[in-house]
Design an enzyme around this catalytic site. Sequence first.
Site, mmCIF file in Angstrom:
data_model
loop_
_atom_site.group_PDB
_atom_site.id
_atom_site.type_symbol
_atom_site.label_atom_id
_atom_site.label_comp_id
_atom_site.label_asym_id
_atom_site.label_seq_id
_atom_site.Cartn_x
_atom_site.Cartn_y
_atom_site.Cartn_z
ATOM 1 N N HIS A 198 -2.668 -0.586 -2.389
ATOM 2 C CA HIS A 198 -3.861 -0.708 -3.250
ATOM 3 C C HIS A 198 -5.049 -0.026 -2.590
ATOM 4 C CE1 HIS A 198 -1.752 -4.425 -5.049
ATOM 5 N NE2 HIS A 198 -1.495 -3.332 -5.754
ATOM 6 N N HIS B 177 -1.893 -6.044 2.668
ATOM 7 C CA HIS B 177 -2.837 -6.042 1.547
ATOM 8 C C HIS B 177 -4.079 -6.814 1.989
ATOM 9 C CE1 HIS B 177 -0.167 -4.595 -1.793
ATOM 10 N NE2 HIS B 177 0.754 -4.874 -0.876
ATOM 11 N N GLU C 163 -1.705 -10.767 3.248
ATOM 12 C CA GLU C 163 -3.052 -10.553 2.712
ATOM 13 C C GLU C 163 -4.040 -10.801 3.852
ATOM 14 O OE1 GLU C 163 -3.772 -9.493 -0.246
ATOM 15 O OE2 GLU C 163 -2.072 -9.994 -1.560
#
Lengths: 414, 425
Positions: free
Chosen positions: B161, B288, B362
Site C-alpha cells: 500500500h 503494513h 501492521e
Amino acid sequence: MKSPESYSTFVLLLCLIILSPAAAWPQLTLGQYEDEAPVRTWNLPLVTSAQSLSMGGTQFAFTQDCSCALTNPALLDRLPRISFALSLSTTRASLSKYSIINTGVIPTEGNSTLGLYAADFAGVSLRLKGWTFALSTALIENYDRPHVKLEYTYLGSPYESLDFNQGGELKNINISASHKIFRKVSLGIGVNFVSGFFEKNIEEKWTQSNITITNSMSHDFSGFYFNGGLLLDVSDSFTAAAVFRTPYSKKADSQSLIEYNAPQGDTDIKIEASSKCSFRQPLMIGVGINYKPSENVRIASDCAFFNWSEYKVNYFEEDLKRDFKNILKIGAGIEYITYQRYFNRNIEVPFRIGAVYDPQPMKNPNSQYFYFTFGIGAKYGKFFLDAAGMVGKEKGSGDNLIGQKFSITLGLYL
Amino acid sequence: MKKALILLAVFFFLLAPLRSEDYYNTAEIVSIEKTPGIIAKIRNMGLDLLMEWEGRIYILAGFEDIVKLQIENIPYKLEGSDLSSSNTQDAAAQSSINGEYHSYYEIEQELTAMELSYPYLAKVFDIGDSLENRNIYALKISDNVQIDEDEAEVIFLGCHHAREWISVEVPFLLGKYLVENYETSAEVKNLVDRSEIWIIPLVNPDGLEYSIHFYRYWRKNRRLNEDGTYGVDPNRNYGYKWGLDNNGSSPDTSSEVYRGPAPFSEPETQVIRNLFAQKEFKALISYHSFSKVIMYPWGYTNQPSEKEALLNTMAGEMASLIQSVNGSIYEYGPAGSSLYLTNGDTTDWAFGVYGIPSFTIELPPVDHMQGGFFNAENDIYPIFSENLPAMLYLIGWSIKQKNQDDTKLNKKYERPESKKLNVKY
C-alpha cells in the site's frame, strides 16, 4: 508623441498594464499530468501579438510590433524608429487530468475549464544609428489549474473536505538588438531573463476528528536564455527567416511540506524539504516565410522545431522521467488589407485568418492541437489596434480538450 | 519623449519580479571539533547534524543556530553554504520531499550501493516491472549469495500500500542491518550463513511515487480501470479465495479495497507469485501500517486455520520480542477475527497455497490520532529496531523448519533404502 494627448494615452496604457492581474490560463492537455506543464501548450513562448495570433501564430518573418523580439529580433529592424506595443489577452482552456484531478483522487464529470486574463506583453523599440534596440516584458508560461474544493457530509454533518489549489507563472524580460548586416540581410539577438513562481497546496481535513493533512510545494523560478534570428529579403515581396532559442535551465528554489496535524492526539508530523530544482528547456529552431503577392495580400508561414527529447527535470535531487519526443509546430496565415474611411479619415483595416498545428511533446498520449485563427486590425496614423481569436481542439488524448485565446494589441509608432 | 521613456523604465521595474528568498543563503554549514559529550550537547540545542568526518561534526546552521553556538562558547568554523562532494548522500537526504523515507529512485540507488558494497552478501534481482514500467527489486542476502544454495528461504515484503511509507523502511533496514553486522555479530552471521533472506521493500513502486509526488494518502497501485477510476489494491489481488465475498474486498473500482478484475491481474502481484514459484519459502512477513498488530491467516474467514496453534505461538513470540525492546505492545491474532475480513491478501495466499507461516504486521502508530499512515522521520529507526528481533526470530525459525523438513525428507528416503537393503541381505 509630442502632443499632451499622446502622453496621456500612453500613461493610461501603462496604468492598465500595471493594474492588470497577472494572468494565466490553463490548458493542460497532454502532459497536464505533470505539475510543470504550462497551460494549453508546452510549445512556448506563446504568440504575444494579436496580429501574429490571427495569422496562424506566424511571427518569424513578419511583424508590425516589437513583440517580435521574443521570436525573431531581426525583425526589429523593420519597425519604425520608435514603437510601443501592449497586448492583453483572455484564454480559456479545458483540462482533463492534472495533479490529483482525474488521476484517482478527485474525479470530475467531463473536463474542467480554466479562464485567464492577462497583460501578456509590453515593449518598446528604438532605432539608433542603424541599430534597433528593444526592451520588453512578457508573460510566457502559466501553471494555473482550476481550483477544486470538495466537502463530504455524513448524515448532514461535514466530515471531510479536500481543497486543491495550484497557480504560477513565468515572466520574461527581453533585451534585444537588431542590425542590417547586408543590404538584404538583418540579424537580431536577444537575451531573456525569466522569473516566476509556482505554488501548489492540497489540504485535507477530517472535520470530526480535527485532523488536517497538508501537502504544499513551491518554486521560485529564474533563468536566462538567448534568442536570435536572421531575416533575408529574397525579393521585394518575399522574405525568409531563420530563428533559434537556446536551451536553458529554468532553475527553481523549491520548498516542500507534508504535514499531518491531529491536535487531539498532540500529533504534528512534518516533512519539510528544500532544494534547487531545474527544468531543462529545449532548443527551439524555426524557419518562416512572408510573401506579399500584391499590395493588399500577405501570406506567412512558420515552422518550429522543439527538441523536447532533451527535456530534463531534476526535482528535489531526483531526475524525473518525462517521456517526450521532438515535435514540429506549423502555422500559416493570410492577410487581406482594405482601406476604409471613417470620420473623414482613411483607416487601414486588415482581415486575417490562419491555422496552427501544435503537436504536444508527450509520447503517450500522442496528442495535437489544431487551431483556427482569425482577426481584424485598424491602423490609423501612428496608432494601430489589432484583435484576434484562436479556437481549437485537441485530438489524440481522447479527452477532446479545447483551447481558445482572444487577444488585443495596441501599438504606437513615433 | 524623455518622460515616456522614464515611465517605461518605471513600468518595467514594477513588473520585474522581486524574489530573493534562498534557503541556502540563510543557512551555513559549520563544523565543530568532536569532543566527549559534544554530540548530545548540540542535539539538545536543537541543531541539525549533517555528519561526522575526520574528527569534526558538521552542522547545517541558520543564523539563530550560530548564535546558540556563540552563547554556548562552542568554537565553530564556517565551511561554506554547500556540502562538499564527500557528503552528497547526506545532502540529498536533506532535500528530498519524502524526507528520510525512500522513494523508488532512492531504493534503487540504495540497493545498488548495497550490492556493490557487499557483493558476497547482497544481490539485487529485478523480478519484474510495475504497470508504469518501474522495476520491482528483490534483495537476496546470504553467504555465497551468487549461488542458489539449499538453505532456508524466508521473505519480507513492504509497501503493498503506497501510503504506508514506513513499510518500505522496515524490510529495507533489515537488509542493511544484516549486511552491515555480518562481520561483527555472531547471531547475524549464523542466520545469514544458513539461510537465504529475500527482501522486497517496494512491491508497489508506482503507488509510492504517486503518494510522494501527488497525493500522500494514495493506497492502491496505478491501474487505470476501464471506467476511468484508478487503482487496484494489490493486497486484495492474490489468488487464494480471491473475490470470495464483498466484505473482504470490493468489486467497486473506486473502492480502496478494489480487488481487480481477476486474481493476479496486476503485475505487482504477479511478480510475487512468480518468485514463490521459483523458491521454497519457509515463512513470510508482509509489512503494513498502521495499528500495531500481528495478523496471520485466515483473513477471509473468522474460522481458525488448521495451524492456528503454531501461528498463534509464532505471532505471540514475535509480539513478545517486540515488547522486550522498548515495551511497545503489538496485539496479535488471526486476521479475520482480529481486525477485519480480507480476501485475496498476501498472507492467506502464501499460507493457503504454500502452507507457510505468513504474517501481516501492521506497524505503528496505533491509531489516527497518533499519525495514522504518517510516522515522524525520527520514528523510522525506532520502529525498525523494535521489529528487528521478530524478523531475526522468523529467519531463525525458518532455518529450524528447513532442518526439520530435510530430516523428514531424509527419513522418507532412508526407509525404502533400508527395506531394499533388508531384502537384499
